[in-house]
Every structure is written in C-alpha cells, then in structure tokens.
Design a protein around this motif. Structure first.
Motif, PDB file in Angstrom:
ATOM      1  N   VAL A  94       2.694  -5.857   7.412  1.00 34.55           N
ATOM      2  CA  VAL A  94       3.255  -4.647   6.835  1.00 34.55           C
ATOM      3  C   VAL A  94       3.810  -3.805   7.971  1.00 34.55           C
ATOM      4  O   VAL A  94       3.206  -3.698   9.039  1.00 34.55           O
ATOM      5  N   VAL A  95       5.003  -3.264   7.761  1.00 33.51           N
ATOM      6  CA  VAL A  95       5.682  -2.421   8.742  1.00 33.51           C
ATOM      7  C   VAL A  95       5.877  -1.049   8.126  1.00 33.51           C
ATOM      8  O   VAL A  95       6.408  -0.931   7.021  1.00 33.51           O
ATOM      9  N   ILE A 154       3.005  -1.590  12.969  1.00 37.29           N
ATOM     10  CA  ILE A 154       3.100  -2.961  12.470  1.00 37.29           C
ATOM     11  C   ILE A 154       1.707  -3.570  12.477  1.00 37.29           C
ATOM     12  O   ILE A 154       0.991  -3.505  13.475  1.00 37.29           O
ATOM     13  N   TYR A 155       1.330  -4.147  11.342  1.00 36.60           N
ATOM     14  CA  TYR A 155       0.045  -4.828  11.219  1.00 36.60           C
ATOM     15  C   TYR A 155       0.293  -6.225  10.693  1.00 36.60           C
ATOM     16  O   TYR A 155       1.112  -6.425   9.787  1.00 36.60           O
ATOM     17  N   VAL A 178      -0.100   0.675  -4.442  1.00 32.66           N
ATOM     18  CA  VAL A 178       0.477   1.221  -3.216  1.00 32.66           C
ATOM     19  C   VAL A 178      -0.379   0.885  -2.003  1.00 32.66           C
ATOM     20  O   VAL A 178       0.141   0.543  -0.934  1.00 32.66           O
ATOM     21  N   THR A 179      -1.692   0.977  -2.142  1.00 28.71           N
ATOM     22  CA  THR A 179      -2.574   0.683  -1.005  1.00 28.71           C
ATOM     23  C   THR A 179      -2.405  -0.753  -0.543  1.00 28.71           C
ATOM     24  O   THR A 179      -2.292  -1.036   0.659  1.00 28.71           O
ATOM     25  N   ARG A 180      -2.352  -1.671  -1.473  1.00 29.58           N
ATOM     26  CA  ARG A 180      -2.264  -3.087  -1.116  1.00 29.58           C
ATOM     27  C   ARG A 180      -0.993  -3.414  -0.351  1.00 29.58           C
ATOM     28  O   ARG A 180      -1.006  -4.203   0.589  1.00 29.58           O
ATOM     29  N   THR A 195      -0.306  -0.485   3.322  1.00 31.80           N
ATOM     30  CA  THR A 195      -1.294  -0.106   4.337  1.00 31.80           C
ATOM     31  C   THR A 195      -1.860  -1.338   5.034  1.00 31.80           C
ATOM     32  O   THR A 195      -1.795  -2.457   4.505  1.00 31.80           O
ATOM     33  N   SER A 196      -2.455  -1.125   6.204  1.00 30.00           N
ATOM     34  CA  SER A 196      -3.086  -2.228   6.936  1.00 30.00           C
ATOM     35  C   SER A 196      -4.299  -2.745   6.180  1.00 30.00           C
ATOM     36  O   SER A 196      -4.572  -3.956   6.158  1.00 30.00           O
ATOM     37  N   SER A 197      -5.036  -1.846   5.537  1.00 31.07           N
ATOM     38  CA  SER A 197      -6.219  -2.283   4.786  1.00 31.07           C
ATOM     39  C   SER A 197      -5.813  -3.161   3.605  1.00 31.07           C
ATOM     40  O   SER A 197      -6.569  -4.053   3.206  1.00 31.07           O
TER      41      SER A 197
END
Length: 457
Positions: A236-237, A249-250, A443-445, A448-450
């Motif tokens: 995810v960027v 970036i993760y 949205v979280t999925r 975000t990095s988590s």
C-alpha cells in the motif's frame, strides 16, 4: 497508477527472499456526454494512405497515418512517436501500422469538481521554497489552476495533473503487466488493484475527507495473483495532503506473513524488469511536487488515443508486434489540445537522480498525461511513454475521460526493452465508486499498513 504498488511489492518480496473492466460499456457519444466534438478541417473520410491537406491545427477526419505519410503529421506528434516513425532506435513503427484520425471529443469535467474549482482556486497561494521548489497552500478541491499562467506556469500545470479528477474509488479486478526484451521474449503477471482518494473528494455522496484518514490524500493497494510463486505479494502506498511529505510505502511479505515499511526515497529503481520507475506511476507523474522545477514549453495539438476499446485477449493479442502498438481496433486517434512542460529536480535534489528532464504532454481538457519523453542525466533521449485512456461512465457523475482505466506503454530506447500495463486486462471487471463489490469498501484494509496484515488470513 497501480504500478508503484505492484512493482514495489515485488521488489520487496525479492529483497526479503519471500516466495517469489473492464466494465463492458461503449464510450458514450458526444450527445450523451454533453461533449464538444471538434470535427477538424475536413469531415469527409479519406481512406487512402496518402497525406491529405492539413491545417496548422487540425488533421482531416478519416486520415490514416502510416509509415508512408507520417511526416506530413509529425507536428502533431511527441518526440518519441517521431523517433518510432523515423526508425532511429531499435524500437520502430511496424510497416503495417495505421492510425485513423477521428473527431476530438472533449467532455466537461464533473459538475461537483468544477464547483470546487470555482469556489477554491482563487484562495490558493504559492510559496517559493529556499530549495528553489514551490509549495501550494490552501488547496481544498477541484483543479487548483483552471487557467494556469505565469509565474510558475509549468508548475501550475503539473499541480493540475496531480489533483486532476479521478473517481473516488477504483478497483481493477485483474490488471496485467507484460514486458518485452530485445529478443522479443514476453513475460507477464497479473494483480488486483484498489485506489482510493481520501481527501478533497468531490464525487456525490462521498465525504470530502474520509473519516479516520485526515491528512492523507490518496492510497493505492495492490496484490499479485499470478504467477503463483508471486501470489500474495502486496503493498500500500499513501500520499499526503502536505505536498512536501514523502509517501509512505508498506509491503506485505508472504514468507513473514506481515507488512513492513519501505523507504520511498529511491525513485530511480526499475522494479521487476519493467521500464517504469516510481516517478512515472499514477499515470505519468508520481514525484514530490515541491522538489520539481517545471518549465512551460508551450501549447500543442497532439495525437492521442482517447476513448479506447481495449483488447479482450492476453498480450500480445490486439497489439501490433513487435512494437506492441495499439491496433486500429482500439479506436480512432484524436487531435488533443495539450500543454507541454519540462520537469526536472531542483538542484538540491538532483544529485544521483536518473532523469535530466521529463517532457510531459498534458491534456488541457482533463489534465491527464498523454505522453512522456524521458531524458537521462546527460540529456540523451531515453524513454518514451504513452497513456491510452478509456472513458467510463462514473455513477452520479457521467462519462469521464480520466477514469483510471488505461493502457500504459513504455519504450526504453537505449536498452531496447518495453513494458505494457493494462488496467484492466483480459476484459475483466473494472469498477468505479459504488460499482465496486462491498468488500472493497473496507477503508482500513485497503488504505493502511495494518490492513495488509489481513492478507492470507
């Protein structure tokens, strides 16, 4: 757009030794779209391959540009296209290439986006930085510079590219990446891509800022699905509302089953054998605006393939080989009004950077990048990039030229290598906004990095 996520995740996966839509809707016609149709200097089709008379600002509708008559139309071409026709590099236009010219269909930008432009653009201010760069203050939505003028006219055009209208949510269920080397060998992969605008939204029913995403501008999520040995590589960027803040970036490492932070400072690495660096992603420009010195070269009528119909088969079906150029079945080429700008790093950021300059051909109607001419640090011609756009009908908005659906072509003239991104590929679904299945509303999925850590669970 998806390329930064795709390529970064693959690179990180290799670094950590892990295992290794298209929506079927024809492009709306001009009457349905409320579009302006520019018919050119002659609306009568010309089926010959000779060069019919042209004016300084139009090519007759029906003209078929070939390797026999292309020189009559070179004033409408970017440098890279001229090079392909001239045959001065290993990449050359095939003898049977045919580019038929149709009317330019200019669609109005979405109503809410234009209302935000009218409301906020007069409130913006530019801040000249000690580095020689420029920053923007007061942006709240819409096009920051609907009629860019001096001072800093080139930078203003580039800011419009960064903040151009794109649907709030884009889901490509099956995008493809293919590369071709000097021997003609082709290698392909496929992925799922999800992009979401988190701030400055103007789409109906979408909050201006997504709750919980304050300070974030844009997020791009990617996961490889094929080949099997690269499956689940993901990343995810995250871009921020503060233009000077570096992207986060993760990358999800399947062998570790968790995400890790990745440095975003290396902008010249070409990942997974492609010809794109991170600064070409997001459809032609993904660099830090505050680090760019931008010259305004001028305005130009330029050929572009807009309102395209993408091939339904696997690459190279539908492409003219060995170049990998669009076949006539993709649609008719348009003469578009474009700004031409030249962007380079400010001196304080230029040391070790791979490009001496990037010349961008920016569609005046949509602020989408149409073409790129890239030069190395010694100012020798290096790469040519093209962006073939597909118009989609965005729910509640209408037909949009800069929809996120695109085929991206990049030719490395110095190393005789090429890359082809197709969003979507193989005629698979491509969703925008509420068309997307409910699972992509998490949205979280997907931002975000988590959220990356939910993969493989």
């Amino acid at each position: 757009m998806k390329a930064v996520s795709r390529l970064m995740s693959i690179f990180i996966a290799l670094l950590f030794a892990s295992s290794a839509n298209a929506q079927s809707a024809a492009s709306p016609n001009a009457a349905q779209a409320g579009a302006t149709v520019k018919t050119g200097s002659n609306s009568s089709p010309d089926t010959s391959t000779s060069a019919p008379p042209i004016s300084e600002d139009q090519i007759p509708i029906g003209t078929k540009i070939t390797t026999q008559n292309w020189q009559a139309y070179k004033s409408f071409m970017p440098e890279g296209m001229i090079a392909l026709f001239e045959g001065r590099y290993s990449w050359k236009m095939p003898n049977d290439v045919q580019m038929e010219v149709g009317p330019a269909i200019v669609r109005p930008l979405p109503k809410n986006y234009m209302e935000a432009t009218e409301k906020y653009s007069s409130q913006l201010s530019l801040v000249e930085l000690p580095s020689g760069g420029v920053n923007l203050q007061g942006y709240k939505g819409g096009a920051p510079f609907p009629d860019p003028e001096e001072p800093h006219r080139g930078w203003k055009v580039l800011a419009d590219v960064w903040y151009r209208y794109i649907p709030h949510l884009i889901v490509d269920s099956y995008g493809t990446t293919c590369t071709q080397n000097s021997m003609g060998s082709v290698n392909c992969s496929s992925d799922i891509f999800v992009a979401r605008q988190l701030s400055f939204n103007t789409d109906p029913g979408i909050p201006t800022t997504i709750p919980g995403a304050e300070g974030k501008f844009y997020a791009e999520w990617f996961m490889t699905v094929e080949p099997e040995n690269e499956r689940y590589n993901a990343s995810v960027v995250i871009s921020y509302t503060d233009l000077s803040k570096p992207q986060d970036i993760y990358a999800f490492i399947p062998s570790l089953r968790r995400a890790q932070a990745v440095s975003s400072s290396a902008r010249c690495s070409s990942f997974s054998g492609t010809d794109f660096t991170p600064d070409e992603y997001r459809y032609g420009f993904n660099a830090n605006l505050t680090q760019m010195n931008v010259d305004f070269i001028g305005e130009k009528k330029v050929l572009a393939l807009v309102d395209a119909n993408f091939p339904s088969g696997a690459f190279p079906d539908g492409y003219i080989m060995p170049l990998g150029w669009p076949q006539p079945t993709w649609g008719k080429w348009q003469v578009r009004d474009a700004y031409v700008i030249s962007a380079s790093k400010v001196p304080s950021e230029a040391a070790g950077y791979c490009y001496g300059k990037r010349v961008m051909y920016v569609d005046k109607a949509s602020s989408a990048t149409l073409w790129l001419d890239l030069y190395d640090k010694d100012m020798k011609y290096w790469k040519f990039g093209g962006f073939v756009l597909k118009t989609l009908d965005v729910p509640g908005v209408g037909p949009v030229t800069s929809s996120g659906a695109a085929v991206e072509l990049m030719y490395d003239m110095q190393n005789n290598h090429a890359s082809y991104f197709s969003d979507p590929g193989l005629n698979r679904p491509f969703y925008v906004n509420e068309q997307a299945p409910n699972e992509y509303n998490d949205v979280t999925r997907f931002t975000t990095s988590s959220g990356l850590n939910e993969i493989m669970r």
